[in-house]
Design a protein around this motif. Structure first.
Motif, PDB file in Angstrom:
ATOM      1  N   GLY A 172       0.808  -1.216   0.000  1.00  0.00           N
ATOM      2  CA  GLY A 172       0.000   0.000   0.000  1.00  0.00           C
ATOM      3  C   GLY A 172       0.847   1.276   0.000  1.00  0.00           C
ATOM      4  N   GLY A 173       0.230   2.346   0.492  1.00  0.00           N
ATOM      5  CA  GLY A 173       0.870   3.664   0.465  1.00  0.00           C
ATOM      6  C   GLY A 173       2.195   3.730   1.211  1.00  0.00           C
ATOM      7  N   ARG A 221       5.014   2.830  -0.820  1.00  0.00           N
ATOM      8  CA  ARG A 221       5.333   3.881  -1.794  1.00  0.00           C
ATOM      9  C   ARG A 221       6.025   5.070  -1.138  1.00  0.00           C
ATOM     10  NH1 ARG A 221      -0.119   3.270  -2.937  1.00  0.00           N
ATOM     11  NH2 ARG A 221      -0.503   5.490  -2.575  1.00  0.00           N
ATOM     12  N   LYS A 246       4.825   6.876   1.522  1.00  0.00           N
ATOM     13  CA  LYS A 246       3.972   7.852   2.190  1.00  0.00           C
ATOM     14  C   LYS A 246       4.250   7.855   3.693  1.00  0.00           C
ATOM     15  CE  LYS A 246      -0.392   8.233   1.309  1.00  0.00           C
ATOM     16  NZ  LYS A 246      -1.806   7.795   1.122  1.00  0.00           N
ATOM     17  N   THR A 288       1.923   8.930   5.919  1.00  0.00           N
ATOM     18  CA  THR A 288       0.657   8.632   6.586  1.00  0.00           C
ATOM     19  C   THR A 288      -0.223   7.840   5.627  1.00  0.00           C
ATOM     20  OG1 THR A 288      -0.420  10.644   5.788  1.00  0.00           O
ATOM     21  CG2 THR A 288       0.684  10.799   7.927  1.00  0.00           C
ATOM     22  N   ASP A 307      -4.903   3.320   6.189  1.00  0.00           N
ATOM     23  CA  ASP A 307      -4.814   1.998   6.796  1.00  0.00           C
ATOM     24  C   ASP A 307      -3.381   1.497   6.657  1.00  0.00           C
ATOM     25  OD1 ASP A 307      -4.410   1.298   4.160  1.00  0.00           O
ATOM     26  OD2 ASP A 307      -6.079  -0.112   4.026  1.00  0.00           O
ATOM     27  N   ASP A 320      -1.367  -1.873   5.045  1.00  0.00           N
ATOM     28  CA  ASP A 320      -1.578  -3.042   4.184  1.00  0.00           C
ATOM     29  C   ASP A 320      -0.389  -3.994   4.255  1.00  0.00           C
ATOM     30  OD1 ASP A 320      -4.019  -1.902   2.607  1.00  0.00           O
ATOM     31  OD2 ASP A 320      -2.502  -0.342   2.409  1.00  0.00           O
ATOM     32  N   ARG A 329      -7.928 -12.790   2.109  1.00  0.00           N
ATOM     33  CA  ARG A 329      -7.599 -11.519   2.743  1.00  0.00           C
ATOM     34  C   ARG A 329      -8.452 -11.274   3.968  1.00  0.00           C
ATOM     35  NH1 ARG A 329     -10.170  -6.392  -0.322  1.00  0.00           N
ATOM     36  NH2 ARG A 329     -11.685  -7.487  -1.600  1.00  0.00           N
ATOM     37  N   GLY A 345       0.135  -5.679  -7.241  1.00  0.00           N
ATOM     38  CA  GLY A 345      -1.284  -5.317  -7.174  1.00  0.00           C
ATOM     39  C   GLY A 345      -1.685  -4.609  -5.887  1.00  0.00           C
ATOM     40  N   TRP A 346      -0.978  -4.881  -4.798  1.00  0.00           N
ATOM     41  CA  TRP A 346      -1.357  -4.288  -3.504  1.00  0.00           C
ATOM     42  C   TRP A 346      -0.483  -3.101  -3.109  1.00  0.00           C
ATOM     43  CZ3 TRP A 346      -5.610  -5.115  -0.465  1.00  0.00           C
ATOM     44  CH2 TRP A 346      -6.460  -6.147  -0.907  1.00  0.00           C
ATOM     45  N   THR A 347       0.451  -2.726  -3.982  1.00  0.00           N
ATOM     46  CA  THR A 347       1.296  -1.567  -3.660  1.00  0.00           C
ATOM     47  C   THR A 347       0.648  -0.272  -4.117  1.00  0.00           C
ATOM     48  OG1 THR A 347       3.309  -2.888  -3.649  1.00  0.00           O
ATOM     49  CG2 THR A 347       3.589  -0.545  -4.043  1.00  0.00           C
ATOM     50  N   GLY A 348      -0.184  -0.333  -5.172  1.00  0.00           N
ATOM     51  CA  GLY A 348      -0.885   0.865  -5.641  1.00  0.00           C
ATOM     52  C   GLY A 348       0.053   1.802  -6.381  1.00  0.00           C
ATOM     53  N   SER A 349      -0.310   3.085  -6.546  1.00  0.00           N
ATOM     54  CA  SER A 349      -1.602   3.610  -6.154  1.00  0.00           C
ATOM     55  C   SER A 349      -2.745   2.971  -6.961  1.00  0.00           C
ATOM     56  CB  SER A 349      -1.629   5.127  -6.373  1.00  0.00           C
ATOM     57  OG  SER A 349      -1.628   5.398  -7.769  1.00  0.00           O
ATOM     58  N   LYS A 350      -3.960   3.237  -6.571  1.00  0.00           N
ATOM     59  CA  LYS A 350      -5.093   2.655  -7.270  1.00  0.00           C
ATOM     60  C   LYS A 350      -5.077   3.037  -8.741  1.00  0.00           C
ATOM     61  CE  LYS A 350      -8.354   1.510  -3.701  1.00  0.00           C
ATOM     62  NZ  LYS A 350      -8.409   2.333  -2.471  1.00  0.00           N
TER      63      LYS A 350
HETATM   64  P1  8DG Z   1      -3.799   4.789   1.920  1.00  0.00           P
HETATM   65  O1  8DG Z   1      -4.216   3.532   2.586  1.00  0.00           O
HETATM   66  O2  8DG Z   1      -2.470   5.281   2.360  1.00  0.00           O
HETATM   67  O3  8DG Z   1      -4.843   5.849   1.998  1.00  0.00           O
HETATM   68  O4  8DG Z   1      -3.602   4.493   0.355  1.00  0.00           O
HETATM   69  P2  8DG Z   1      -3.273   3.103  -0.318  1.00  0.00           P
HETATM   70  O5  8DG Z   1      -2.532   2.203   0.611  1.00  0.00           O
HETATM   71  O6  8DG Z   1      -2.665   3.381  -1.627  1.00  0.00           O
HETATM   72  O7  8DG Z   1      -4.730   2.568  -0.607  1.00  0.00           O
HETATM   73  P3  8DG Z   1      -5.486   1.244  -0.137  1.00  0.00           P
HETATM   74  O8  8DG Z   1      -6.938   1.563  -0.269  1.00  0.00           O
HETATM   75  O9  8DG Z   1      -5.040   0.763   1.182  1.00  0.00           O
HETATM   76  O10 8DG Z   1      -5.138   0.214  -1.263  1.00  0.00           O
HETATM   77  C1  8DG Z   1      -3.848  -0.325  -1.420  1.00  0.00           C
HETATM   78  C2  8DG Z   1      -3.784  -1.192  -2.630  1.00  0.00           C
HETATM   79  O11 8DG Z   1      -4.594  -2.334  -2.451  1.00  0.00           O
HETATM   80  C3  8DG Z   1      -4.307  -0.488  -3.875  1.00  0.00           C
HETATM   81  O12 8DG Z   1      -3.344  -0.587  -4.881  1.00  0.00           O
HETATM   82  C4  8DG Z   1      -5.492  -1.248  -4.304  1.00  0.00           C
HETATM   83  C5  8DG Z   1      -5.329  -2.570  -3.617  1.00  0.00           C
HETATM   84  N1  8DG Z   1      -6.612  -3.206  -3.326  1.00  0.00           N
HETATM   85  C6  8DG Z   1      -7.619  -2.788  -2.495  1.00  0.00           C
HETATM   86  N2  8DG Z   1      -8.646  -3.664  -2.548  1.00  0.00           N
HETATM   87  C7  8DG Z   1      -8.291  -4.626  -3.398  1.00  0.00           C
HETATM   88  C8  8DG Z   1      -8.900  -5.810  -3.848  1.00  0.00           C
HETATM   89  O13 8DG Z   1     -10.011  -6.119  -3.479  1.00  0.00           O
HETATM   90  N3  8DG Z   1      -8.202  -6.592  -4.702  1.00  0.00           N
HETATM   91  C9  8DG Z   1      -6.938  -6.253  -5.115  1.00  0.00           C
HETATM   92  N4  8DG Z   1      -6.299  -7.062  -5.946  1.00  0.00           N
HETATM   93  N5  8DG Z   1      -6.328  -5.139  -4.721  1.00  0.00           N
HETATM   94  C10 8DG Z   1      -6.994  -4.341  -3.875  1.00  0.00           C
HETATM   95  O14 8DG Z   1      -7.583  -1.778  -1.804  1.00  0.00           O
END
Ligand code: 8DG
Ligand code: MN
Ligand code: MN
Length: 404
Positions: free
Chosen positions: A193-194, A197, A199, A201, A204, A206, A263, A343-348
């Protein structure tokens, strides 16, 4: 008349996954405005418009300097008429009427508050608003049926609204690491997640969890959850199989070990750090001494805060010693780890653009599980993110430059 030679012209590739987007954004006023319109569109379930604004914002995030004139934007991709109008308004008048009126609108404010509850999406919020529910008080009074997630979300609303700091993410990483090592030695935990990358803050924390020996990760999630639960670390959790499993066929269908991809969406109970608690006590002692040294100031002191400090010296602090933090856990078999990590590193938006690039430019299907080549009719294996970028014919972009 603008002297063309003095205007910085920008050049940016079309897809966000071709660009290096760091956190160092030179156009925050513009990108905040476009992101707000994107959010409003998404909350109104107008996803097409939402993506258009997200793409426009992402182009501006990638620019090496602030935009000062519309002429600098000539030839840039993803800037539609609507986004250009918003940018022009801000450059000329310092604000966009559309953005300001959206911000002020009762509907937008209500959608923000209600979808700010963990477990509440745009559809539910819209239904509640049509029933006259615009805020948390009205929701609590309404007797609206809440599912388990929403109940937890409402209960911990104030905590979850607060951004998670890197220090808190690190503290949670330690807990998750201990849980994982305790139930399966050799298993690995990666922060995604963020925070991956760069960030400082996030909304959540991840995590992606795997084991270097394929198959050893089977059944791991329930064990992790049981360990965390038994130590009192969880305020809420819901473990689900990835919805991707439900796709029984189609080109995106990966090998049979898909059904191991699990998950857990959770809310952690994070204790206040010990050092922080000690510091509070030290400060209190100091304050008390200085008060004693200058009797004059004793009368100046707010009597309530004074008695509170005195109270804290002899008794355990009266304030709460923990806070709720959203945590996402994902378990992946090692064979899919690179795809899951990417897939889970983002950004979306970066993720969305990677999949769009894969489909439109390379005739491939990319998911968090696999990469399928439609022309060769086969899956392309990858043991690292670098290999996935190479399969896609893209230059490797490190996590810190995926902040599109
Ligand atoms: P933040 O929490 O700092 O605000 O931002 P983030 O970490 O970039 O956003 P996140 O909402 O926690 O999402 C992190 C990554 O996880 C993002 O690239 C998208 C991915 N992701 C979900 N839900 C799902 C899902 O259901 N399936 C898959 N494959 N990826 C997902 O958030
Ligand atoms: Mn996150
Ligand atoms: Mn998340």
């Amino acid at each position: 008349q603008i002297n063309e030679a003095e205007v910085v012209l920008f050049s940016v590739p079309s897809y966000a996954c071709q660009r290096r987007t760091t956190l160092d954004n030179h156009n925050t006023t513009l990108t905040d405005a476009l992101s707000l319109l994107a959010e409003n569109a998404e909350l109104s379930e107008e996803d097409g418009r939402g993506v258009a604004f997200r793409r426009a914002a992402a182009v501006l995030k990638a620019l090496p300097a602030p935009v000062t004139a519309m002429s600098q934007l000539r030839g840039l991709p993803c800037l539609g008429d609507h986004s250009l109008r918003v940018i022009k308004d801000i450059l000329e008048n310092e604000a966009s009427d559309e953005v300001e009126s959206t911000k002020q609108s009762e509907r937008f404010k209500a959608l923000k508050v209600l979808t700010g509850i963990f477990g509440v999406g745009a559809k539910t919020a819209d239904r509640w608003i049509r029933d006259g529910i615009h805020n948390l008080h009205q929701l609590r009074e309404s007797g609206a049926a809440l599912n388990r997630a929403q109940q937890a979300g409402l209960e911990h609303y104030d905590d979850l609204k607060q951004q998670v700091t890197k220090a808190e993410a690190d503290a949670i990483t330690e807990i998750v690491q201990e849980a994982v090592i305790s139930v399966l030695p050799g298993a690995q935990v990666v922060l995604t997640g963020g925070f991956r990358r760069g960030k400082q803050t996030g909304h959540d924390v991840d995590f992606l969890i795997t084991h270097p020996e394929e198959g050893r990760e089977v059944g791991l999630m329930p064990k992790i959850v049981f360990w965390l639960e038994s130590k009192g670390f969880l305020l809420y959790q819901k473990t689900t199989r990835n919805s991707y499993l439900e796709v029984k066929d189609g080109p995106g269908r990966p090998s049979s070990n898909m059904d191991r991809f699990e998950r857990c969406l959770s809310i952690f109970k994070l204790a206040e750090k010990e050092e922080r608690a000690i510091k509070v006590t030290e400060n209190t002692v100091k304050t008390k001494d200085s008060v004693r040294d200058h009797t004059q100031s004793e009368t100046d002191q707010d009597p309530q805060s004074h008695s509170y400090e005195r109270h804290e010296l002899t008794n355990p602090p009266v304030h709460r010693r923990w806070r709720a933090v959203r945590v996402d856990l994902v378990v992946s078999p090692i064979s899919q780890f690179a795809f899951a990590l990417l897939g889970w590193t983002g950004s979306k938006l970066f993720e969305r653009e990677l999949r769009r690039w894969a489909g439109h430019v390379k005739a491939m299907s990319l998911s968090s599980h696999a990469l399928y080549d439609n022309k060769q009719s086969r899956y392309l294996r990858a043991a690292s993110e670098e290999e996935i970028f190479a399969h896609l014919g893209l230059e490797y972009i490190p996590p810190s430059e995926r902040n599109a």
